[in-house]
Scaffold this motif. Structure first.
Motif, PDB file in Angstrom:
ATOM      1  N   LEU A 149      23.167 -10.827  16.909  1.00 32.98           N
ATOM      2  CA  LEU A 149      22.551 -10.796  15.577  1.00 32.98           C
ATOM      3  C   LEU A 149      21.102 -10.348  15.648  1.00 32.98           C
ATOM      4  CD1 LEU A 149      22.910 -11.387  12.556  1.00 32.98           C
ATOM      5  CD2 LEU A 149      22.099 -13.708  13.020  1.00 32.98           C
ATOM      6  N   VAL A 150      20.350 -10.890  16.589  1.00 34.63           N
ATOM      7  CA  VAL A 150      18.955 -10.501  16.791  1.00 34.63           C
ATOM      8  C   VAL A 150      18.766 -10.186  18.271  1.00 34.63           C
ATOM      9  CG1 VAL A 150      16.547 -11.280  16.779  1.00 34.63           C
ATOM     10  CG2 VAL A 150      18.051 -11.871  14.879  1.00 34.63           C
ATOM     11  N   ASN A 151      18.288  -8.970  18.554  1.00 41.56           N
ATOM     12  CA  ASN A 151      18.072  -8.618  19.948  1.00 41.56           C
ATOM     13  C   ASN A 151      16.893  -9.406  20.507  1.00 41.56           C
ATOM     14  OD1 ASN A 151      16.671  -6.773  22.153  1.00 41.56           O
ATOM     15  ND2 ASN A 151      18.851  -6.297  22.109  1.00 41.56           N
ATOM     16  N   ASN A 152      17.105 -10.048  21.643  1.00 39.80           N
ATOM     17  CA  ASN A 152      16.097 -10.955  22.181  1.00 39.80           C
ATOM     18  C   ASN A 152      14.867 -10.246  22.726  1.00 39.80           C
ATOM     19  OD1 ASN A 152      18.174 -10.192  24.189  1.00 39.80           O
ATOM     20  ND2 ASN A 152      16.872 -11.297  25.621  1.00 39.80           N
ATOM     21  N   GLU A 153      14.939  -8.951  22.980  1.00 41.30           N
ATOM     22  CA  GLU A 153      13.775  -8.218  23.472  1.00 41.30           C
ATOM     23  C   GLU A 153      13.083  -7.421  22.375  1.00 41.30           C
ATOM     24  OE1 GLU A 153      13.909  -6.193  27.183  1.00 41.30           O
ATOM     25  OE2 GLU A 153      15.587  -7.382  27.930  1.00 41.30           O
ATOM     26  N   LEU A 154      13.854  -6.817  21.485  1.00 40.45           N
ATOM     27  CA  LEU A 154      13.278  -5.947  20.454  1.00 40.45           C
ATOM     28  C   LEU A 154      13.079  -6.652  19.122  1.00 40.45           C
ATOM     29  CD1 LEU A 154      15.514  -2.795  21.091  1.00 40.45           C
ATOM     30  CD2 LEU A 154      13.217  -3.235  22.005  1.00 40.45           C
ATOM     31  N   GLY A 155      13.866  -7.680  18.870  1.00 42.65           N
ATOM     32  CA  GLY A 155      13.834  -8.332  17.570  1.00 42.65           C
ATOM     33  C   GLY A 155      14.681  -7.640  16.523  1.00 42.65           C
ATOM     34  N   ASN A 156      15.346  -6.526  16.872  1.00 47.66           N
ATOM     35  CA  ASN A 156      16.186  -5.811  15.908  1.00 47.66           C
ATOM     36  C   ASN A 156      17.238  -6.738  15.315  1.00 47.66           C
ATOM     37  OD1 ASN A 156      14.797  -3.605  16.891  1.00 47.66           O
ATOM     38  ND2 ASN A 156      16.609  -2.345  17.204  1.00 47.66           N
ATOM     39  N   ILE A 157      17.412  -6.656  13.988  1.00 45.65           N
ATOM     40  CA  ILE A 157      18.427  -7.456  13.301  1.00 45.65           C
ATOM     41  C   ILE A 157      19.659  -6.597  13.044  1.00 45.65           C
ATOM     42  CG2 ILE A 157      18.976  -8.798  11.239  1.00 45.65           C
ATOM     43  CD1 ILE A 157      15.995  -9.369  10.931  1.00 45.65           C
ATOM     44  N   LEU A 158      20.810  -7.070  13.495  1.00 43.05           N
ATOM     45  CA  LEU A 158      22.074  -6.379  13.262  1.00 43.05           C
ATOM     46  C   LEU A 158      22.443  -6.431  11.785  1.00 43.05           C
ATOM     47  CD1 LEU A 158      24.734  -5.170  14.655  1.00 43.05           C
ATOM     48  CD2 LEU A 158      25.610  -7.512  14.497  1.00 43.05           C
ATOM     49  N   ASP A 159      22.989  -5.353  11.264  1.00 43.34           N
ATOM     50  CA  ASP A 159      23.562  -5.378   9.914  1.00 43.34           C
ATOM     51  C   ASP A 159      24.927  -6.048  10.023  1.00 43.34           C
ATOM     52  OD1 ASP A 159      24.557  -4.967   7.378  1.00 43.34           O
ATOM     53  OD2 ASP A 159      23.986  -2.856   7.268  1.00 43.34           O
ATOM     54  N   ALA A 160      24.898  -7.379  10.119  1.00 43.89           N
ATOM     55  CA  ALA A 160      26.126  -8.151  10.363  1.00 43.89           C
ATOM     56  C   ALA A 160      27.112  -8.014   9.221  1.00 43.89           C
ATOM     57  CB  ALA A 160      25.787  -9.618  10.598  1.00 43.89           C
ATOM     58  N   SER A 161      26.615  -7.856   8.013  1.00 43.35           N
ATOM     59  CA  SER A 161      27.499  -7.699   6.861  1.00 43.35           C
ATOM     60  C   SER A 161      28.347  -6.440   7.001  1.00 43.35           C
ATOM     61  CB  SER A 161      26.664  -7.639   5.574  1.00 43.35           C
ATOM     62  OG  SER A 161      27.493  -7.440   4.450  1.00 43.35           O
ATOM     63  N   PRO A 281      -6.142   2.204  21.010  1.00 45.77           N
ATOM     64  CA  PRO A 281      -5.618   3.500  20.540  1.00 45.77           C
ATOM     65  C   PRO A 281      -4.350   3.900  21.295  1.00 45.77           C
ATOM     66  CG  PRO A 281      -7.983   3.611  20.931  1.00 45.77           C
ATOM     67  CD  PRO A 281      -7.525   2.307  21.502  1.00 45.77           C
ATOM     68  N   GLY A 282      -3.392   4.476  20.570  1.00 40.58           N
ATOM     69  CA  GLY A 282      -2.159   4.947  21.196  1.00 40.58           C
ATOM     70  C   GLY A 282      -1.090   3.898  21.361  1.00 40.58           C
ATOM     71  N   ILE A 283      -1.328   2.692  20.822  1.00 37.40           N
ATOM     72  CA  ILE A 283      -0.324   1.625  20.949  1.00 37.40           C
ATOM     73  C   ILE A 283       0.928   1.988  20.171  1.00 37.40           C
ATOM     74  CG2 ILE A 283      -0.900   0.181  18.938  1.00 37.40           C
ATOM     75  CD1 ILE A 283      -0.586  -1.235  22.457  1.00 37.40           C
ATOM     76  N   GLU A 284       2.108   1.650  20.697  1.00 40.30           N
ATOM     77  CA  GLU A 284       3.388   1.887  20.023  1.00 40.30           C
ATOM     78  C   GLU A 284       4.201   0.603  20.075  1.00 40.30           C
ATOM     79  OE1 GLU A 284       4.218   4.542  18.427  1.00 40.30           O
ATOM     80  OE2 GLU A 284       2.739   6.025  19.106  1.00 40.30           O
ATOM     81  N   PHE A 285       5.286   0.585  19.281  1.00 40.84           N
ATOM     82  CA  PHE A 285       6.137  -0.596  19.213  1.00 40.84           C
ATOM     83  C   PHE A 285       7.588  -0.191  19.452  1.00 40.84           C
ATOM     84  CE2 PHE A 285       2.404  -1.193  16.576  1.00 40.84           C
ATOM     85  CZ  PHE A 285       1.874  -2.348  17.139  1.00 40.84           C
ATOM     86  N   ASN A 286       8.245  -0.905  20.353  1.00 43.57           N
ATOM     87  CA  ASN A 286       9.609  -0.550  20.745  1.00 43.57           C
ATOM     88  C   ASN A 286      10.632  -1.066  19.742  1.00 43.57           C
ATOM     89  OD1 ASN A 286       8.908   0.748  23.239  1.00 43.57           O
ATOM     90  ND2 ASN A 286       8.512  -1.286  24.105  1.00 43.57           N
ATOM     91  N   GLY A 287      11.722  -0.305  19.614  1.00 38.91           N
ATOM     92  CA  GLY A 287      12.784  -0.689  18.699  1.00 38.91           C
ATOM     93  C   GLY A 287      12.283  -0.718  17.274  1.00 38.91           C
TER      94      GLY A 287
END
Length: 377
Positions: A149-161, A281-287
């Motif tokens: 449901l939630v990826n433990n490294e990225l925090g991505n939330i699955l579209d479970a519905s 400067p140049g910081i990015e965010f994964n997922g």
């Protein structure tokens, strides 16, 4: 030196209210819930009260809640029973799952010669729903889909519905490792039918070593542990009642105060994002971890613009706890399998750190972490 804990996705500190509830139970209600005398009946009543309360939160039957030693055991219970008892011959998952799922399905593939398919993921860590639908529409192989449901490294939330809808249309079993999601994403098993979920108390300010599986009552499971008839015959062994009491209390606190905590921690996360942008400067965010609508509010996976050797070690020397990936792989020389699956070879060489927050963190701590990061990068 002040200690700052920004690794709440690995584990959370015990809420003081949980400690008090557990201490009271251990002092006054120490009976074996399988005993027939008053001490045992009192413990059994508290155990079943916890089970009913958990069921009410997830909109399921109390008989569907099975207490375990944690999320990994719950995942194993579901996956092994799906193959051995429910006749699953194919498991569809993703390369971004927790190792409690990935390693288990790998073992099942070897032991039972079942087909294992991993869905494609894009650079943001999203699955291809069209690919899933096409796979489930091809043939009549008994299949289970396992997606967290939630990826433990990225925090991505699955579209479970959406996944649930696809599974129901094709008569496919749906299992979700919800360990990182509980307390951070609403879960209504009537609103979004998921056949099997897993939970672990230490992810929402409860004790370690206790969790539960919710198993759709339509399906008959057999125990993996034998020796007693506890947990409706599904898990032998005297129940860890004081920890179950702690789990129930922690879950009540997390869900009863969900909106309040969500707003507070979301604000903290956004404050951290803005501070990182302004100072590095140049910081990015994964997922999707930067996206407030599609990622869990407590996880931020940060990619720095260059490789920074020993960054986590040097943060630790300053009293700051964070993670370079899943803490379940601590001590391993292997990099994050999640980041390895979504980043380009060039980006994978850059230093990435997961920061994760709780209701006990503050803006002052964010300021101190930013100051430390600026000095180290």
């Amino acid at each position: 030196m002040q200690k700052i804990y920004f690794d709440n996705a690995a584990t959370t500190p015990l809420d003081p209210n949980v400690i008090r509830a557990m201490a009271e139970h251990m002092t006054d209600n120490f009976g074996n819930p399988s005993s027939s005398h008053g001490f045992g009946r009192k413990a059994k009543a508290e155990l079943e009260t916890a089970r009913k309360k958990i069921a009410s939160y997830f909109n399921c039957s109390a008989s569907e809640v099975v207490f375990t030693a944690g999320g990994s055991e719950a995942d194993n219970m579901v996956l092994y029973n799906a193959v051995k008892e429910l006749g699953v011959k194919r498991i569809i998952s993703s390369p971004l799952e927790h190792h409690a799922v990935l390693h288990t399905i790998e073992a099942l593939g070897k032991e039972f010669d079942i087909e294992i398919i991993y869905l494609s993921v894009n650079p943001q860590g999203e699955i291809d729903h069209g690919e899933l639908e096409n796979l489930l529409n091809s043939g009549d192989t008994k299949t289970l889909v396992s997606l967290m449901l939630v990826n433990n490294e990225l925090g991505n939330i699955l579209d479970a519905s959406r996944v649930s809808e696809i599974c129901k249309k094709t008569n496919t079993l749906f299992h979700s490792d919800t360990v990182q999601g509980i307390g951070h994403v609403p879960i209504d098993l009537k609103g979004i039918p998921i056949d099997f979920i897993a939970a672990s108390a230490h992810k929402f300010h409860g004790p370690k070593g206790v969790g539960f599986a919710i198993i759709n009552k339509e399906y008959k499971f057999e125990p993996m542990l034998h020796g007693g008839e506890q947990e409706m015959g599904l898990r032998a062994g005297t129940e860890n009642t004081h920890s179950i009491v702690g789990l129930s209390k922690a879950l009540s606190l997390a869900l009863d105060h969900f909106e309040e905590d969500r707003l507070y921690i979301s604000d903290l996360k956004q404050y951290f994002i803005e501070a990182l942008r302004n100072n590095i400067p140049g910081i990015e965010f994964n997922g999707l971890s930067e996206n407030p609508d599609r990622s869990a509010f407590h996880i931020l996976n940060v990619r720095f613009p260059r490789e920074i050797p020993m960054l986590l070690f040097n943060l630790d020397l300053k009293g700051i706890a964070a993670s370079g990936g899943s803490a379940c792989q601590s001590g391993s020389s292997k990099g994050s399998h999640v980041l390895g699956a979504i980043l380009s070879e060039e980006d994978a060489k850059l230093t990435s750190v997961r920061f994760s927050f709780s209701k006990f963190n503050t803006r002052k701590e964010v300021d101190q972490v930013i100051e430390a990061l600026v000095s180290l990068t």
